[in-house]
Design a protein around this motif. Structure first.
Motif, mmCIF file in Angstrom:
data_model
loop_
_atom_site.group_PDB
_atom_site.id
_atom_site.type_symbol
_atom_site.label_atom_id
_atom_site.label_comp_id
_atom_site.label_asym_id
_atom_site.label_seq_id
_atom_site.Cartn_x
_atom_site.Cartn_y
_atom_site.Cartn_z
ATOM 1 N N PHE A 158 -11.434 51.195 35.691
ATOM 2 C CA PHE A 158 -11.499 51.050 37.350
ATOM 3 C C PHE A 158 -11.940 52.223 38.047
ATOM 4 O O PHE A 158 -12.725 52.368 38.840
ATOM 5 C CB PHE A 158 -10.089 50.363 37.995
ATOM 6 N N MET A 159 -10.946 53.088 37.526
ATOM 7 C CA MET A 159 -11.307 54.508 38.282
ATOM 8 C C MET A 159 -12.529 55.069 37.946
ATOM 9 O O MET A 159 -13.382 55.655 38.912
ATOM 10 C CB MET A 159 -10.216 55.668 37.923
ATOM 11 N N LEU A 160 -13.114 55.050 36.581
ATOM 12 C CA LEU A 160 -14.691 55.266 36.507
ATOM 13 C C LEU A 160 -15.648 54.585 36.981
ATOM 14 O O LEU A 160 -16.660 55.260 37.456
ATOM 15 C CB LEU A 160 -14.617 55.363 35.024
ATOM 16 N N ILE A 183 -6.493 54.509 46.609
ATOM 17 C CA ILE A 183 -5.495 53.326 46.825
ATOM 18 C C ILE A 183 -4.420 53.631 45.790
ATOM 19 O O ILE A 183 -3.194 53.242 45.766
ATOM 20 C CB ILE A 183 -6.180 51.981 46.491
ATOM 21 N N ASN A 184 -4.794 54.187 44.462
ATOM 22 C CA ASN A 184 -3.717 54.480 43.637
ATOM 23 C C ASN A 184 -2.639 55.424 44.120
ATOM 24 O O ASN A 184 -1.491 55.291 43.862
ATOM 25 C CB ASN A 184 -4.275 55.065 42.383
ATOM 26 N N ALA A 196 -0.455 59.841 39.967
ATOM 27 C CA ALA A 196 -1.359 58.718 40.184
ATOM 28 C C ALA A 196 -2.726 59.227 40.168
ATOM 29 O O ALA A 196 -3.796 58.659 40.223
ATOM 30 C CB ALA A 196 -0.963 57.859 41.283
ATOM 31 N N PHE A 197 -3.231 60.505 40.456
ATOM 32 C CA PHE A 197 -4.220 60.808 40.884
ATOM 33 C C PHE A 197 -5.670 60.715 39.681
ATOM 34 O O PHE A 197 -6.699 60.188 40.077
ATOM 35 C CB PHE A 197 -4.445 62.308 41.017
ATOM 36 N N ASP A 198 -5.148 61.112 38.402
ATOM 37 C CA ASP A 198 -6.021 60.896 37.514
ATOM 38 C C ASP A 198 -5.649 60.099 36.203
ATOM 39 O O ASP A 198 -6.190 60.042 35.141
ATOM 40 C CB ASP A 198 -6.523 62.354 37.081
ATOM 41 N N LEU A 199 -4.374 59.325 36.257
ATOM 42 C CA LEU A 199 -3.998 58.188 35.392
ATOM 43 C C LEU A 199 -3.885 58.949 34.028
ATOM 44 O O LEU A 199 -4.639 58.455 32.907
ATOM 45 C CB LEU A 199 -5.002 57.247 35.037
ATOM 46 N N GLY A 200 -2.976 60.022 33.868
ATOM 47 C CA GLY A 200 -2.741 60.451 32.473
ATOM 48 C C GLY A 200 -3.687 61.874 32.177
ATOM 49 O O GLY A 200 -3.592 62.445 31.097
#
Length: 240
Positions: free
Chosen positions: A156-158, A167-168, A74-78
């Motif tokens: 959202f992450m950026l 939170i992820n 989940a840390f960096d979404l891919g």
């Protein structure tokens, strides 16, 4: 390769095969010998020890490993951390050492949770906490999450990495550990909705998914709402 090219001398008649056959052949042979004599005994033994350790895990040990895999996924979404965790977990699953349950859940929990937060924020805190562009991205993220494309949550992450990334991770760990603790097992790398019927103990899997998604959604809403209220109390212009 450079050293061999400079130091291996051949006659003019053999110059054509030097770069095409001779140098690559010698290089591959040297790498094979080093791998067979040094790399495989050392790191092969380490891999075997790690596999034995994971196999011997039970109870809290499985939850610890599930937490690590879920957090990295989940840390960096891919991104690269996600891919590294996936490569390790898939290798473990191929040997029937450790299932992919935490991995597949951590792929879908963040994008679905982020998308859901943009849909329900006005019902939870009586106002919108996302700007228009992120609300549009939220709908896309929600849909992509069900087909296991976690990159839908990247906008959202950026925009707010210090909020979204932790939170992820929290949501992925909570959801994955809930499912694993209740007995959900997924051996195949199929996190999308069409892979869910292949899960052993699907009710536990779906409960874990729900826990993770709701945690991501509500934490994002409450944290963003608290930041907005704090800025408004100071008379500052609210920036998302």
């Amino acid at each position: 390769m450079k050293w061999l090219n400079e130091h291996v001398k051949v006659s003019k008649n053999l110059q054509a095969i030097k770069p095409m056959f001779l140098i690559p052949g010698i290089s591959v042979f040297i790498i094979f010998v080093l791998n067979f004599a040094l790399v495989q005994p050392v790191f092969g033994g380490m891999n075997a020890a790690i596999s034995d350790w994971i196999t011997s895990m039970s109870g809290s040990g499985k939850l610890l490993l599930s937490s690590i895999i879920a957090a990295c996924t989940a840390f960096d979404l891919g991104g690269p951390v996600n891919k590294a965790a996936g490569a390790i977990n898939i290798a473990l699953a191929a040997d029937k050492t450790f299932p992919l349950t935490a991995r597949v859940l951590a792929i879908v929990i963040p994008p679905i949770g982020l998308g859901l937060s943009t849909i329900i924020d006005r019902f939870v805190v009586r106002r919108r906490v996302y700007p228009e562009d992120l609300r549009v991205a939220g709908g896309t993220s929600f849909i992509l999450g069900f087909i296991a494309i976690s990159e839908g949550g990247i906008p959202f992450m950026l925009r707010n990495p210090l909020i979204v990334v932790p939170i992820n991770i929290i949501g992925a760990i909570a959801g994955s550990c809930t499912a694993v603790a209740l007995g959900a097992v997924q051996w195949l790398p199929l996190p999308a909705v069409w892979g869910w019927p292949l899960v052993t103990n699907i009710p536990a899997y779906l409960l874990g998914l729900l826990v993770g998604v709701l945690l991501v959604a509500f934490l994002n809403i409450f944290v963003r709402f608290a930041l907005i209220k704090r800025r408004e109390a100071r008379g500052e212009k609210v920036e998302y």
